[in-house]
Design an enzyme around this catalytic site. Structure first.
Site, short mmCIF file in Angstrom:
data_model
loop_
_atom_site.label_atom_id
_atom_site.label_comp_id
_atom_site.label_asym_id
_atom_site.label_seq_id
_atom_site.Cartn_x
_atom_site.Cartn_y
_atom_site.Cartn_z
CD GLU A 175 15.20 -0.62 3.49
OE1 GLU A 175 14.16 -1.27 3.09
OE2 GLU A 175 15.03 0.44 4.42
CB SER A 205 8.89 -10.60 1.82
OG SER A 205 8.31 -9.35 2.12
CG HIS A 259 13.18 -10.25 -0.67
ND1 HIS A 259 13.56 -9.20 0.38
CD2 HIS A 259 14.29 -10.60 -1.18
CE1 HIS A 259 14.81 -9.21 0.50
NE2 HIS A 259 15.46 -10.11 -0.23
CB THR A 318 11.39 1.60 4.70
OG1 THR A 318 11.86 0.13 4.16
CG2 THR A 318 12.32 2.69 4.40
CB CYS A 325 11.61 2.22 -2.56
SG CYS A 325 10.11 3.04 -1.99
S1 SF4 Z 1 7.79 -1.43 1.29
FE1 SF4 Z 1 8.02 0.82 1.63
S2 SF4 Z 1 10.12 1.22 1.42
FE2 SF4 Z 1 9.85 -0.99 0.43
S3 SF4 Z 1 9.53 -0.78 -1.76
FE3 SF4 Z 1 7.65 -0.65 -0.66
S4 SF4 Z 1 7.10 1.73 -0.42
FE4 SF4 Z 1 9.29 1.40 -0.77
#
Ligand code: SF4
Length: 288
Positions: free
Chosen positions: A135, A226, A43, A171, A105
């Site tokens: 997500e 984001s 984002h 997450t 991720c």
């Molecule tokens: S914020 Fe956390 S879950 Fe999202 S891409 Fe970064 S490490 Fe991975």
């Protein structure tokens, strides 16, 4: 003006990895063209524009799911973003004969795997997240049996009779907000298995925001889409009790907010490039 950079901030490992994957694909002549990014790879509009300039095609439409967006891709390579995609998206891309590059991720992949495992073991699964976030879309695509909630209010609508309940989450939620949701769920379902999956990068950045030194103003730099950036803003303004503003870049920084500011703290979301923060810091130094 005293300017303090809050640490840690900026790119997390999941974002760095996703960006490397896209950069490498764009540089590698052996990767099938055209190269499509399914939604924004992360984002941040600046980063996405940079990839477009280097030849990537971004397929995005906020009214469509990732599954629907795939309808417009019929050849070449498709790259899945760090947010992850549902198994149905993966399957459809494969059936279309597309070359798949997956930048999901690792933290998100663990959540997918855990939910699949618990569904297979006969558990009801409760997933906490933000509606319409990519997500969340990826996770909810695993099964239409997942009970999805976004806030405390929605707990009263849950009618689960199964003794075996597994609960996990997006997450990048706020570690400070989710505790209340977990506690209320435990009250309603004493046997519930709670598995907090807020990632380490999100946890340490939110903690640093909560514990920041007092200042006249805190600037959080990041894209308005984001999730982790918005949570940093919330922790700073509500828990650290500091006047906080959100901006995407120097251009969008509201300069009126800087009047009479003598001390400023600055942080950024996990998908914000350092150079955008540096531009803002240089500007603050220049007006001092
Ligand atoms: S914020 Fe956390 S879950 Fe999202 S891409 Fe970064 S490490 Fe991975």
């Amino acid at each position: 003006m005293i300017i303090r950079k809050i640490n840690p901030q900026g790119y997390c490992n999941g974002v760095k990895r996703a960006l490397n994957i896209v950069s490498n694909a764009l540089e590698d002549k052996n990767v099938k063209r055209p190269i499509y990014l399914l939604g924004q790879i992360i984002h941040n509009k600046h980063v996405v524009k940079d990839f477009i300039d280097k030849g990537a095609i971004v397929v995005e439409d906020k009214t469509k799911s990732r599954l629907e967006l795939l309808d417009s891709i019929n050849e070449g390579t498709v790259i899945f973003s760090a947010h992850g995609v549902s198994p149905l998206v993966y399957k459809k891309a494969k059936e279309k004969g597309l070359n798949i590059i997956d930048a999901t991720c690792g933290y998100v992949l663990i959540v997918h795997k855990k939910i699949e495992d618990y569904l297979n073991k006969g558990f009801d699964v409760i997933y906490i997240g933000t509606k319409n976030h990519p997500e969340v879309e990826g996770v909810l695509g695993i099964s239409n049996k997942i009970h999805f909630i976004s806030n405390l209010e929605q707990i009263k609508n849950l009618n689960i009779t199964n003794d075996k309940i597994y609960c996990t989450n997006q997450t990048t939620l706020s570690q400070y907000d989710i505790i209340d949701i977990f506690n209320l769920l435990k009250k309603k379902y004493p046997n519930i298995l709670i598995d907090d999956k807020i990632c380490d990068a999100t946890t340490v950045r939110q903690k640093a925001m909560k514990e920041q030194e007092k200042a006249d103003l805190c600037i959080v730099v990041g894209d308005s889409a984001s999730s982790n950036t918005k949570k940093l803003y919330k922790v700073s303004s509500e828990l650290a009790g500091i006047k906080t503003i959100l901006c995407e870049d120097l251009k969008s920084l509201d300069k009126n907010e800087l009047k009479n500011v003598k001390t400023v703290n600055i942080s950024s979301g996990a998908s914000t490039p350092d150079y955008i923060v540096d531009e803002i810091i240089n500007y603050l130094i220049s007006i001092d």
